[in-house]
Motif scaffolding. Structure first.
Motif, PDB file in Angstrom:
ATOM      1  N   PRO A  75      21.038  -1.950   6.614  1.00 29.63           N
ATOM      2  CA  PRO A  75      21.506  -1.545   5.120  1.00 29.63           C
ATOM      3  C   PRO A  75      20.989   0.350   5.936  1.00 29.63           C
ATOM      4  O   PRO A  75      20.459   0.636   6.975  1.00 29.63           O
ATOM      5  CB  PRO A  75      20.145  -1.313   4.340  1.00 29.63           C
ATOM      6  N   ASP A  76      20.932   1.668   5.157  1.00 29.36           N
ATOM      7  CA  ASP A  76      20.791   3.261   5.462  1.00 29.36           C
ATOM      8  C   ASP A  76      19.518   3.935   4.999  1.00 29.36           C
ATOM      9  O   ASP A  76      19.115   4.673   5.181  1.00 29.36           O
ATOM     10  CB  ASP A  76      22.648   3.950   3.936  1.00 29.36           C
ATOM     11  N   THR A  77      18.494   3.180   4.786  1.00 31.28           N
ATOM     12  CA  THR A  77      17.276   2.790   4.677  1.00 31.28           C
ATOM     13  C   THR A  77      16.971   1.663   5.264  1.00 31.28           C
ATOM     14  O   THR A  77      16.582   0.514   6.151  1.00 31.28           O
ATOM     15  CB  THR A  77      16.751   2.164   2.703  1.00 31.28           C
ATOM     16  N   TRP A  78      15.259   2.384   6.201  1.00 31.63           N
ATOM     17  CA  TRP A  78      14.415   1.478   6.638  1.00 31.63           C
ATOM     18  C   TRP A  78      13.954   0.471   6.062  1.00 31.63           C
ATOM     19  O   TRP A  78      13.002   0.484   5.218  1.00 31.63           O
ATOM     20  CB  TRP A  78      13.373   2.431   7.331  1.00 31.63           C
ATOM     21  N   ASN A  79      14.110  -0.441   6.524  1.00 34.25           N
ATOM     22  CA  ASN A  79      13.341  -2.084   5.444  1.00 34.25           C
ATOM     23  C   ASN A  79      12.583  -2.812   6.583  1.00 34.25           C
ATOM     24  O   ASN A  79      13.307  -3.391   6.593  1.00 34.25           O
ATOM     25  CB  ASN A  79      13.919  -2.660   4.266  1.00 34.25           C
ATOM     26  N   TRP A  80      11.689  -2.826   6.775  1.00 33.37           N
ATOM     27  CA  TRP A  80      11.050  -4.041   7.442  1.00 33.37           C
ATOM     28  C   TRP A  80      11.181  -5.365   7.162  1.00 33.37           C
ATOM     29  O   TRP A  80      11.472  -5.543   8.010  1.00 33.37           O
ATOM     30  CB  TRP A  80       9.278  -3.762   7.310  1.00 33.37           C
TER      31      TRP A  80
ATOM     32  N   GLN B  12      17.949   2.248  13.744  1.00 35.43           N
ATOM     33  CA  GLN B  12      18.045   0.796  14.002  1.00 35.43           C
ATOM     34  C   GLN B  12      18.244  -0.369  14.714  1.00 35.43           C
ATOM     35  O   GLN B  12      17.450  -1.912  15.357  1.00 35.43           O
ATOM     36  CB  GLN B  12      17.955  -0.187  12.149  1.00 35.43           C
TER      37      GLN B  12
ATOM     38  N   ILE C  18      19.635   5.840  10.605  1.00 33.33           N
ATOM     39  CA  ILE C  18      18.870   5.153   9.787  1.00 33.33           C
ATOM     40  C   ILE C  18      19.304   4.392  10.535  1.00 33.33           C
ATOM     41  O   ILE C  18      18.690   3.091  11.233  1.00 33.33           O
ATOM     42  CB  ILE C  18      18.761   5.454   8.798  1.00 33.33           C
ATOM     43  N   GLN C  19      20.633   4.044  10.091  1.00 31.11           N
ATOM     44  CA  GLN C  19      21.431   2.366  11.043  1.00 31.11           C
ATOM     45  C   GLN C  19      21.286   2.070  11.849  1.00 31.11           C
ATOM     46  O   GLN C  19      21.502   1.495  13.165  1.00 31.11           O
ATOM     47  CB  GLN C  19      23.474   2.801  10.980  1.00 31.11           C
TER      48      GLN C  19
ATOM     49  N   TYR D 264      13.915  -6.209   6.077  1.00 35.64           N
ATOM     50  CA  TYR D 264      15.406  -6.383   6.759  1.00 35.64           C
ATOM     51  C   TYR D 264      15.755  -7.201   7.704  1.00 35.64           C
ATOM     52  O   TYR D 264      16.021  -7.079   8.446  1.00 35.64           O
ATOM     53  CB  TYR D 264      16.168  -6.106   5.628  1.00 35.64           C
TER      54      TYR D 264
END
Length: 442
Positions: free
Chosen positions: A356-361, A6, A2-3, A363
């Protein structure tokens, strides 16, 4: 993964729009664009298709991208066409002022992108930041290096170079860039001037964590397996009341007390299930027991300021300008060898690891705006091979009326590319080595 996804997404957005800035200004002045590439196509490309006079493609080497303009020596190092007679559609045939606009087109788009992103963010989720005034209400706590530099636990920042910074994260950066910091220490104002060596030690050993809010620390969050704390019977959830009969209000007071009792037996009073227990423990050689207090949560100190469109537009412009200034200050810090700031420069590999290791639009778009200003600043640098280098030679031409010969331009472009590739190799090498070391040697 995920990183990685991104950073590829962010780089793709930034590179495409940056190169589009060159493309659209070139087309505006009727300059032929031969290629438009995302990433570099050294040797071969992954995808390519010719539409009209322009070949559109994706290269295999994720190191930026480029547009190839007719009649210009650029990243492609194509000097053959320069031996032919200049044509009206070529870059070299256009007036200097038009060539300058084309060279600055990518930078302008990067700045506009940040402006647009911040405008949208401020009107939707609002402008968010950790408030300095709230976070230092009880004072601040400093790491060992910060205390060596002159700060004391309980200090409150009054000003940095004569200004109060409402954003706590920015305030920490301001201190590292500062000439003078004024703190409130027990009602008295004290001035501190950090040396390059002190700044270097902070960056090397503690980073931004050298300064934190001073908070009531008593609840145990975790106990290291096999530690002295574990052997004493301390468990997660315990609330520490006192050590050797002495009570503490703040976490830093507790850690400071233990640091004065190295390799020493201590008596710890804890509250567990509403009952007080006395535990016997022994500190290690640095005065620690091997447990962590429950940390403060920065979200508790975040201010959210949602704006109207008319409020957001000037606020976004101000934020974009502020970030550009921070890039200038960061660059000046890098140029001061004693600070060791050059060691902190990261390649896309290092940047990706910080994501971050989660997808956060939210951020991702904030980071894209931040990175966009950084890319604009980097390309403004008067280094051959970058937009700023091309722009500098064009400005000199406009002032003196003299043009750099094609042969000299080729040498300059080659030198610039060697410098840039060397710097990229060093930063990539450092970050890849650190990635491997973290995976296999820890």
């Amino acid at each position: 993964m995920i990183q990685l996804a991104q950073i590829i997404f962010i780089l793709s957005v930034l590179v495409i729009l940056h190169e589009f800035g060159h493309y659209i200004t070139a087309k505006w002045f009727k300059v032929r664009v031969e290629k438009f590439y995302l990433f570099m196509d050294a040797g071969f490309s992954l995808v390519k298709k010719k539409i009209g006079e322009t070949e559109w493609g994706i290269g295999w080497l994720p190191l930026g991208g480029y547009v190839k303009l007719s009649g210009m020596i650029d990243e492609s190092m194509d000097t053959e066409q320069m031996k032919q007679e200049a044509q009206p559609w070529e870059f070299r045939s256009k007036p200097a002022w038009q060539r300058l606009i084309i060279m600055l087109g990518g930078i302008i788009v990067n700045i506009l992108l940040a402006w647009v992103i911040y405008t949208v963010m401020y009107t939707t989720v609002g402008k968010k930041y950790v408030a300095t005034e709230i976070i230092q209400k009880e004072g601040l706590a400093f790491g060992e290096v910060g205390q060596k530099a002159g700060f004391q636990n309980g200090d409150k920042i009054v000003s940095v170079d004569g200004k109060f910074q409402e954003n706590f994260n920015r305030m920490v950066m301001d201190i590292l860039f500062s000439e003078e910091v004024v703190v409130d220490r027990n009602g008295e104002q004290v001035k501190l001037n950090l040396t390059d060596e002190q700044i270097g030690e902070i960056l090397d050993k503690e980073g931004r964590s050298f300064i934190e809010p001073r908070f009531h620390g008593s609840s145990v969050d975790s106990v290291l397996i096999g530690s002295q704390a574990a052997k004493a019977g301390l468990v997660k959830g315990d609330s520490i009341v006192a050590v050797n009969g002495q009570k503490f209000k703040f976490k830093d007071e507790f850690t400071s007390f233990l640091s004065q009792h190295k390799n020493d037996s201590v008596s710890i009073a804890v509250i567990r299930n509403n009952n007080e227990k006395i535990l016997k423990a022994k500190t290690d050689s640095v005065g620690k027991l091997g447990f962590l207090f429950k940390s403060f949560i920065k979200d508790d100190f975040i201010v959210e300021n949602k704006m109207s469109v008319f409020e957001a537009i000037p606020a976004a412009i101000k934020e974009s300008w502020s970030l550009l200034v921070y890039n200038v200050k960061s660059f000046k810090l890098i140029l001061r060898p004693a600070t060791g700031a050059y060691k902190q420069v990261k390649s896309p590999v290092g940047i990706a690891r910080a994501l971050p290791d989660t997808w956060n639009w939210e951020y991702i778009w904030n980071f894209t705006a931040l990175f966009s200003i950084g890319l604009a600043f980097m390309n403004l640098l008067p280094i051959p091979g970058l937009d700023g280098g091309h722009a500098l030679f064009t400005i000199v031409e406009m002032i003196t009326g003299k043009t750099l010969s094609d042969k000299a331009a080729g040498y300059v472009q080659t030198a610039g590319m060697i410098i840039l590739l060397t710097l990229m190799a060093l930063t990539f090498g450092k970050d890849i080595f650190q990635l491997v070391a973290d995976k296999f040697f820890q």
